[in-house]
Design a protein around this motif. Structure first.
Motif, mmCIF file in Angstrom:
data_model
loop_
_atom_site.group_PDB
_atom_site.id
_atom_site.type_symbol
_atom_site.label_atom_id
_atom_site.label_comp_id
_atom_site.label_asym_id
_atom_site.label_seq_id
_atom_site.Cartn_x
_atom_site.Cartn_y
_atom_site.Cartn_z
ATOM 1 N N ASP A 110 -5.589 9.024 -5.932
ATOM 2 C CA ASP A 110 -6.305 8.268 -4.902
ATOM 3 C C ASP A 110 -7.519 7.520 -5.454
ATOM 4 O OD1 ASP A 110 -7.429 10.831 -5.397
ATOM 5 O OD2 ASP A 110 -8.581 10.714 -3.552
ATOM 6 N N ARG A 155 -7.227 3.740 -6.280
ATOM 7 C CA ARG A 155 -6.519 2.913 -5.299
ATOM 8 C C ARG A 155 -7.466 2.033 -4.502
ATOM 9 N NH1 ARG A 155 -0.980 3.087 -6.264
ATOM 10 N NH2 ARG A 155 -0.697 5.037 -7.372
ATOM 11 N N TYR A 196 0.859 -1.190 0.000
ATOM 12 C CA TYR A 196 0.000 0.000 0.000
ATOM 13 C C TYR A 196 0.887 1.230 0.000
ATOM 14 C CZ TYR A 196 -3.950 -2.961 1.428
ATOM 15 O OH TYR A 196 -4.933 -3.903 1.489
ATOM 16 N N ASN A 248 -3.329 4.878 -1.135
ATOM 17 C CA ASN A 248 -4.254 3.884 -0.576
ATOM 18 C C ASN A 248 -4.787 4.344 0.778
ATOM 19 O OD1 ASN A 248 -2.015 1.950 -2.088
ATOM 20 N ND2 ASN A 248 -4.141 1.279 -2.390
#
Length: 152
Positions: A140, A143, A118, A122
């Motif tokens: 973002d 994700r 990650y 994330n």
């Protein structure tokens, strides 16, 4: 404070919601005054950039105690996330991030680890998801939400 770098916050009334760290004790005094989302960035000494790890650990311990002894922590489903922005510069840039659930938040398993890679996007996406707010629409939005370590 990363929020003041964004014009859609700095140039609007939203900037009034960005308050100094000294406000935190007042905000945490009652469940009713605790905001739904709090983002704290320690100063350059407390984040261990310019001071020792011991100095940063001492600050984090005091900060965590403030949060975890607050009425909101003991009465609400709360989540405390600590993450760093860099490692020691080695290949792969592995950073420490941990999440602690409040006593009323039963969905964070103690000691849960993941081998899934990650990143900060994330984490941002996970926060957006759990707050029920739209993504910022940049790195973002595509994700994965970190449900393997922070289940709903």
């Amino acid at each position: 404070d990363p929020f003041v770098y964004f014009n859609n916050i700095r140039t609007t009334s939203l900037c009034g919601r960005v308050v100094p760290y000294s406000q935190l004790t007042t905000d945490l005094a009652t469940n009713a005054t605790t905001p739904r989302f709090v983002f704290v960035t320690p100063n350059i000494c407390h984040d261990m950039h310019d001071c020792s790890i011991a100095t940063g650990d001492k600050w984090l311990g005091g900060f965590a105690s403030k949060v975890m002894n607050s009425p909101a922590w003991t009465a609400r489903r709360s989540l405390f996330i600590v993450t760093f922005d860099e490692d020691n510069g080695s290949y792969g840039n592995r950073i420490v991030t941990f999440a602690i659930g409040s006593p009323v938040r039963r969905s964070v398993a103690a000691g849960k680890r993941t081998s899934t890679a990650y990143n900060h996007y994330n984490l941002l996406r996970t926060i957006e998801y759990y707050l029920g707010v739209p993504t910022l629409g940049r790195k973002d939005s595509g994700r994965a939400v970190m449900t393997s370590v922070i289940p709903k």
